[in-house]
Design an enzyme around this catalytic site. Structure first.
Site, mmCIF file in Angstrom:
data_model
loop_
_atom_site.group_PDB
_atom_site.id
_atom_site.type_symbol
_atom_site.label_atom_id
_atom_site.label_comp_id
_atom_site.label_asym_id
_atom_site.label_seq_id
_atom_site.Cartn_x
_atom_site.Cartn_y
_atom_site.Cartn_z
ATOM 1 N N HIS A 18 0.808 -1.269 0.068
ATOM 2 C CA HIS A 18 0.002 -0.024 0.042
ATOM 3 C C HIS A 18 1.100 1.275 0.005
ATOM 4 C CE1 HIS A 18 -3.073 -2.687 2.222
ATOM 5 N NE2 HIS A 18 -3.351 -2.494 1.053
ATOM 6 N N LYS A 42 -16.528 -6.633 6.123
ATOM 7 C CA LYS A 42 -15.274 -7.532 6.048
ATOM 8 C C LYS A 42 -15.036 -7.940 7.360
ATOM 9 C CE LYS A 42 -13.125 -5.719 1.914
ATOM 10 N NZ LYS A 42 -12.036 -5.234 1.209
ATOM 11 N N ARG A 91 -1.893 -6.355 -7.993
ATOM 12 C CA ARG A 91 -0.702 -7.102 -7.490
ATOM 13 C C ARG A 91 -0.357 -8.253 -8.594
ATOM 14 N NH1 ARG A 91 -3.049 -8.094 -2.010
ATOM 15 N NH2 ARG A 91 -4.573 -8.793 -3.337
ATOM 16 N N SER A 129 -2.931 -7.548 2.843
ATOM 17 C CA SER A 129 -3.470 -7.424 4.271
ATOM 18 C C SER A 129 -3.856 -8.743 4.827
ATOM 19 C CB SER A 129 -4.355 -6.470 4.363
ATOM 20 O OG SER A 129 -3.998 -5.127 4.042
#
Length: 163
Positions: A18, A42, A91, A129
């Site tokens: 990030h 989430k 990514r 994450s």
């Protein structure tokens, strides 16, 4: 005219990937607003306030970066902050389909809002994450995946259960 970009995400927690995207965005835009989403659906490991604090600490030495929390539509936040561009990180190919759909959705809600996709450096391309959260659950090494300020904050939380 000042070009402001909004980089929204859950940042649970903010990673070196990030941070890499934020640095890259600063080369392209006059201001970058890092928007930390509430994302209750989430079930984040860290509270919104903890995530905002982590992001603020991670970017404190970068000029022209602002950190805000939000719990509304990204397009509404962008409009409220005069941001004309959304930043999204990619990514791998697996990220692309989801990010493309999100970009189209946001553009359908506000056709003046563009989405720019940035890739992190190769050394950060595998970091997510969710990988960091899994490692934290097992008290595994995460120093190489997180900004040092974030690692220190998480280290000070060790008395708390990070499950």
């Amino acid at each position: 005219m000042k070009k402001t970009a909004l980089y929204p995400g859950t940042f649970d927690p903010i990673t070196n990937g990030h941070f890499d995207i934020i640095e890259r965005a600063l080369k392209l835009f006059d201001e970058v607003i890092v928007a930390v989403a509430g994302s209750a659906d989430k079930k984040p490991m860290f509270t919104l306030d903890e995530r905002i604090e982590m992001v603020r600490e991670a970017v404190k030495n970068l000029n022209n970066v602002t950190v805000v929390g939000f719990d509304n539509l990204t397009v509404e936040l962008a409009k409220a902050n005069n941001a004309t561009v959304l930043i999204r990180g990619l990514r791998a190919v697996s990220d692309f389909e989801y990010e493309l759909q999100l970009g189209y959705l946001n553009n359908s809600l506000d056709d003046t809002l563009e989405t720019v996709y940035l890739m992190p450096k190769l050394q950060n391309a595998f970091i997510s994450s969710s990988i960091v959260r899994n490692l934290l659950k097992f008290s595994a090494k995460t120093e190489h995946l997180l900004p040092k300020e974030v690692q220190e904050i998480i280290g000070s939380m060790k008395s708390c259960t990070l499950q």
